[in-house]
Every structure is written in structure tokens, then in C-alpha cells.
Design a protein around this motif. Structure first.
Motif, mmCIF file in Angstrom:
data_model
loop_
_atom_site.group_PDB
_atom_site.id
_atom_site.type_symbol
_atom_site.label_atom_id
_atom_site.label_comp_id
_atom_site.label_asym_id
_atom_site.label_seq_id
_atom_site.Cartn_x
_atom_site.Cartn_y
_atom_site.Cartn_z
ATOM 1 N N LEU A 59 -23.472 -56.790 -48.199
ATOM 2 C CA LEU A 59 -23.267 -57.198 -49.585
ATOM 3 C C LEU A 59 -23.766 -58.620 -49.791
ATOM 4 C CD1 LEU A 59 -19.634 -55.974 -50.336
ATOM 5 C CD2 LEU A 59 -21.787 -54.767 -50.700
ATOM 6 N N GLN A 60 -24.624 -58.794 -50.796
ATOM 7 C CA GLN A 60 -25.064 -60.123 -51.202
ATOM 8 C C GLN A 60 -25.071 -60.142 -52.725
ATOM 9 O OE1 GLN A 60 -28.803 -60.074 -48.808
ATOM 10 N NE2 GLN A 60 -28.092 -62.114 -48.220
ATOM 11 N N ASN A 61 -24.388 -61.103 -53.296
ATOM 12 C CA ASN A 61 -24.318 -61.234 -54.751
ATOM 13 C C ASN A 61 -23.762 -59.984 -55.423
ATOM 14 O OD1 ASN A 61 -25.541 -63.827 -54.568
ATOM 15 N ND2 ASN A 61 -27.529 -62.816 -54.380
ATOM 16 N N MET A 62 -22.853 -59.300 -54.750
ATOM 17 C CA MET A 62 -22.173 -58.139 -55.321
ATOM 18 C C MET A 62 -20.816 -58.004 -54.638
ATOM 19 S SD MET A 62 -24.398 -55.081 -53.490
ATOM 20 C CE MET A 62 -25.710 -55.339 -54.610
ATOM 21 N N THR A 63 -19.954 -57.238 -55.261
ATOM 22 C CA THR A 63 -18.608 -57.095 -54.722
ATOM 23 C C THR A 63 -18.404 -55.694 -54.155
ATOM 24 O OG1 THR A 63 -17.693 -56.277 -56.802
ATOM 25 C CG2 THR A 63 -17.706 -58.693 -56.462
ATOM 26 N N LEU A 64 -17.437 -55.592 -53.291
ATOM 27 C CA LEU A 64 -17.046 -54.293 -52.770
ATOM 28 C C LEU A 64 -16.636 -53.368 -53.913
ATOM 29 C CD1 LEU A 64 -16.329 -52.393 -50.383
ATOM 30 C CD2 LEU A 64 -14.033 -53.418 -50.468
ATOM 31 N N GLU A 65 -15.949 -53.926 -54.899
ATOM 32 C CA GLU A 65 -15.469 -53.124 -56.029
ATOM 33 C C GLU A 65 -16.609 -52.511 -56.837
ATOM 34 O OE1 GLU A 65 -12.228 -55.652 -54.645
ATOM 35 O OE2 GLU A 65 -14.328 -56.072 -55.106
ATOM 36 N N SER A 66 -17.772 -53.153 -56.844
ATOM 37 C CA SER A 66 -18.909 -52.584 -57.571
ATOM 38 C C SER A 66 -19.693 -51.584 -56.723
ATOM 39 C CB SER A 66 -19.843 -53.694 -58.062
ATOM 40 O OG SER A 66 -20.471 -54.350 -56.975
ATOM 41 N N VAL A 67 -19.646 -51.735 -55.414
ATOM 42 C CA VAL A 67 -20.449 -50.912 -54.510
ATOM 43 C C VAL A 67 -19.711 -49.664 -54.033
ATOM 44 C CG1 VAL A 67 -21.491 -50.945 -52.217
ATOM 45 C CG2 VAL A 67 -21.811 -52.868 -53.751
ATOM 46 N N LEU A 68 -18.429 -49.781 -53.749
ATOM 47 C CA LEU A 68 -17.684 -48.678 -53.141
ATOM 48 C C LEU A 68 -17.613 -47.415 -54.005
ATOM 49 C CD1 LEU A 68 -16.074 -47.722 -50.672
ATOM 50 C CD2 LEU A 68 -14.033 -48.720 -51.740
ATOM 51 N N PRO A 69 -17.263 -47.489 -55.285
ATOM 52 C CA PRO A 69 -17.137 -46.241 -56.054
ATOM 53 C C PRO A 69 -18.380 -45.356 -56.064
ATOM 54 C CG PRO A 69 -16.040 -48.013 -57.217
ATOM 55 C CD PRO A 69 -16.794 -48.646 -56.069
ATOM 56 N N PRO A 70 -19.583 -45.896 -56.301
ATOM 57 C CA PRO A 70 -20.753 -45.012 -56.265
ATOM 58 C C PRO A 70 -20.996 -44.385 -54.887
ATOM 59 C CG PRO A 70 -21.321 -47.102 -57.305
ATOM 60 C CD PRO A 70 -19.944 -47.242 -56.753
ATOM 61 N N LEU A 71 -20.702 -45.130 -53.820
ATOM 62 C CA LEU A 71 -20.864 -44.568 -52.483
ATOM 63 C C LEU A 71 -19.855 -43.446 -52.235
ATOM 64 C CD1 LEU A 71 -21.487 -47.834 -50.414
ATOM 65 C CD2 LEU A 71 -23.172 -46.098 -51.071
ATOM 66 N N LEU A 72 -18.643 -43.613 -52.740
ATOM 67 C CA LEU A 72 -17.646 -42.551 -52.619
ATOM 68 C C LEU A 72 -18.044 -41.330 -53.433
ATOM 69 C CD1 LEU A 72 -14.349 -44.651 -52.766
ATOM 70 C CD2 LEU A 72 -15.424 -43.609 -50.747
ATOM 71 N N GLU A 73 -18.571 -41.557 -54.628
ATOM 72 C CA GLU A 73 -19.034 -40.441 -55.458
ATOM 73 C C GLU A 73 -20.111 -39.637 -54.733
ATOM 74 O OE1 GLU A 73 -20.239 -42.504 -59.005
ATOM 75 O OE2 GLU A 73 -18.257 -42.295 -59.922
ATOM 76 N N LYS A 74 -21.058 -40.322 -54.110
ATOM 77 C CA LYS A 74 -22.127 -39.633 -53.376
ATOM 78 C C LYS A 74 -21.563 -38.847 -52.203
ATOM 79 C CE LYS A 74 -25.867 -42.668 -54.694
ATOM 80 N NZ LYS A 74 -26.832 -43.669 -54.304
ATOM 81 N N SER A 75 -20.570 -39.395 -51.537
ATOM 82 C CA SER A 75 -19.942 -38.680 -50.425
ATOM 83 C C SER A 75 -19.293 -37.386 -50.912
ATOM 84 C CB SER A 75 -18.898 -39.570 -49.737
ATOM 85 O OG SER A 75 -19.508 -40.677 -49.122
ATOM 86 N N LEU A 76 -18.569 -37.461 -52.019
ATOM 87 C CA LEU A 76 -17.931 -36.260 -52.559
ATOM 88 C C LEU A 76 -18.966 -35.238 -53.022
ATOM 89 C CD1 LEU A 76 -14.881 -37.664 -54.556
ATOM 90 C CD2 LEU A 76 -14.937 -36.730 -52.235
ATOM 91 N N GLU A 77 -20.065 -35.706 -53.624
ATOM 92 C CA GLU A 77 -21.134 -34.800 -54.047
ATOM 93 C C GLU A 77 -21.688 -34.018 -52.864
ATOM 94 O OE1 GLU A 77 -24.057 -37.253 -56.017
ATOM 95 O OE2 GLU A 77 -22.694 -37.680 -57.697
ATOM 96 N N ARG A 78 -21.674 -34.609 -51.695
ATOM 97 C CA ARG A 78 -22.174 -33.943 -50.482
ATOM 98 C C ARG A 78 -21.111 -33.046 -49.849
ATOM 99 N NH1 ARG A 78 -25.151 -39.417 -48.616
ATOM 100 N NH2 ARG A 78 -27.096 -39.014 -49.703
ATOM 101 N N GLY A 79 -19.933 -33.010 -50.454
ATOM 102 C CA GLY A 79 -18.868 -32.163 -49.934
ATOM 103 C C GLY A 79 -18.082 -32.771 -48.790
ATOM 104 N N TRP A 80 -18.210 -34.070 -48.598
ATOM 105 C CA TRP A 80 -17.519 -34.737 -47.513
ATOM 106 C C TRP A 80 -16.143 -35.211 -47.947
ATOM 107 C CZ3 TRP A 80 -22.207 -38.370 -46.428
ATOM 108 C CH2 TRP A 80 -23.168 -37.690 -45.675
ATOM 109 N N ARG A 81 -15.216 -35.197 -47.007
ATOM 110 C CA ARG A 81 -13.932 -35.876 -47.168
ATOM 111 C C ARG A 81 -14.106 -37.279 -46.596
ATOM 112 N NH1 ARG A 81 -9.048 -33.200 -47.806
ATOM 113 N NH2 ARG A 81 -9.333 -31.063 -48.456
ATOM 114 N N VAL A 82 -13.320 -38.223 -47.119
ATOM 115 C CA VAL A 82 -13.535 -39.634 -46.796
ATOM 116 C C VAL A 82 -12.211 -40.333 -46.498
ATOM 117 C CG1 VAL A 82 -14.406 -41.835 -47.702
ATOM 118 C CG2 VAL A 82 -15.538 -39.697 -48.353
ATOM 119 N N VAL A 83 -12.254 -41.235 -45.528
ATOM 120 C CA VAL A 83 -11.193 -42.224 -45.313
ATOM 121 C C VAL A 83 -11.829 -43.586 -45.555
ATOM 122 C CG1 VAL A 83 -9.684 -43.355 -43.640
ATOM 123 C CG2 VAL A 83 -9.881 -40.873 -43.643
ATOM 124 N N VAL A 84 -11.150 -44.422 -46.349
ATOM 125 C CA VAL A 84 -11.567 -45.806 -46.558
ATOM 126 C C VAL A 84 -10.510 -46.672 -45.885
ATOM 127 C CG1 VAL A 84 -12.058 -47.630 -48.225
ATOM 128 C CG2 VAL A 84 -12.641 -45.247 -48.777
#
Length: 150
Positions: free
Chosen positions: A9-34
């Protein structure tokens, strides 16, 4: 073989990056632990994931719920895989877990502007390589898109 992605992360926050990455994981049918490093941080991420965008819904819960095994995304502060996740996100310098080889993918997100986080990410990279995992390093380009770096 576990694949480990290091997101710098550079010039961005975890809060802005994490949700889209989680959405992509769910789209692929994956379960996730954060996995974060404190209850307060996990609670803050929990609140954020409910409200980060008006037109989106990320089904998730914390490790505290009785039906954690049924949740597609679990926010945790310790090792363990309560929902049989294929992907584990490590944030706030959470350590690579002993059972990392049980995941298809690990995603370590670190703040490149924080020297302690950078040092922890470098140590995790060394650990992952020593354990035989495939590790890749990602940074954003000038448009904010993630690009694999060599």
C-alpha cells in the motif's frame, strides 16, 4: 502449493483496498479469513465492511459468532480456519500462520509508508520463500491498478 501475494500500500488505505479484494474472492467462490492483530481493529473492519459502499454487500462476521463455519468471510485475530477458507488475508502485520500451507492463497497487505510494517512484510517474504510458497509482489500503477512487480 500456497500462493502468497504481497500487496504494498502506498498513498492508499487498507479500508479502500480490502473490500474490492474481498469481493473478487467471493466472485471466485472462495471463503475468506481476514486476520488482523487486535479485537479493536477487527471490530473497526467489521463496521467498515457493512458501510463502505451504499450499493454493495459483503456477507461477513467475526470469529465470535456461533455460526462462523457458515460465513463466507470471517474477521479473526488468531490462527485457525473457522469457515474452511481457501484464502487468508493478513493485515496490520499479522503473522503468516503455521497452517499457511492449508490455503490456496494468502494475501499479505502492508503499509509501505510504515517502517515496522515494511520490516514485517520482508520477514514474511523470507519465511514464505523458505517454506516453498510461491510469492509475488504487487504495487499500484499511476492509475491505481495493481501490477505484479519483479
Amino acid at each position: 502449493m500456497t500462493e502468497v501475494l504481497f500487496y504494498h500500500l502506498q498513498n492508499m488505505t487498507l479500508e479502500s483496498v480490502l473490500p474490492p479484494l474481498l469481493e473478487k474472492s467471493l466472485e471466485r467462490g472462495w471463503r475468506v479469513v481476514v486476520q488482523s492483530t487486535s479485537e479493536e481493529r477487527a471490530d473497526a473492519l467489521d463496521a467498515h465492511l457493512w458501510t463502505y459502499r451504499d450499493d454493495s454487500f459483503l456477507p461477513h462476521a467475526t470469529w465470535r459468532v456461533a455460526d462462523a463455519a457458515d460465513q463466507p468471510i470471517i474477521l479473526a485475530i488468531e490462527e485457525g480456519n473457522p469457515n474452511r477458507a481457501q484464502v487468508r488475508f493478513l493485515v496490520d502485520s499479522a503473522a503468516v500462520p503455521a497452517d499457511a500451507d492449508g490455503y490456496e492463497r494468502m494475501v499479505l497487505i502492508f503499509n509501505g509508508d510504515d517502517s515496522d510494517a515494511l520490516a514485517a512484510a520482508r520477514a514474511a517474504w523470507t519465511d514464505c520463500k523458505a517454506r516453498g510458497f510461491t510469492a509475488t509482489y504487487w504495487q499500484t500503477d499511476e492509475r491505481g491498478r495493481w501490477q505484479r512487480k519483479n
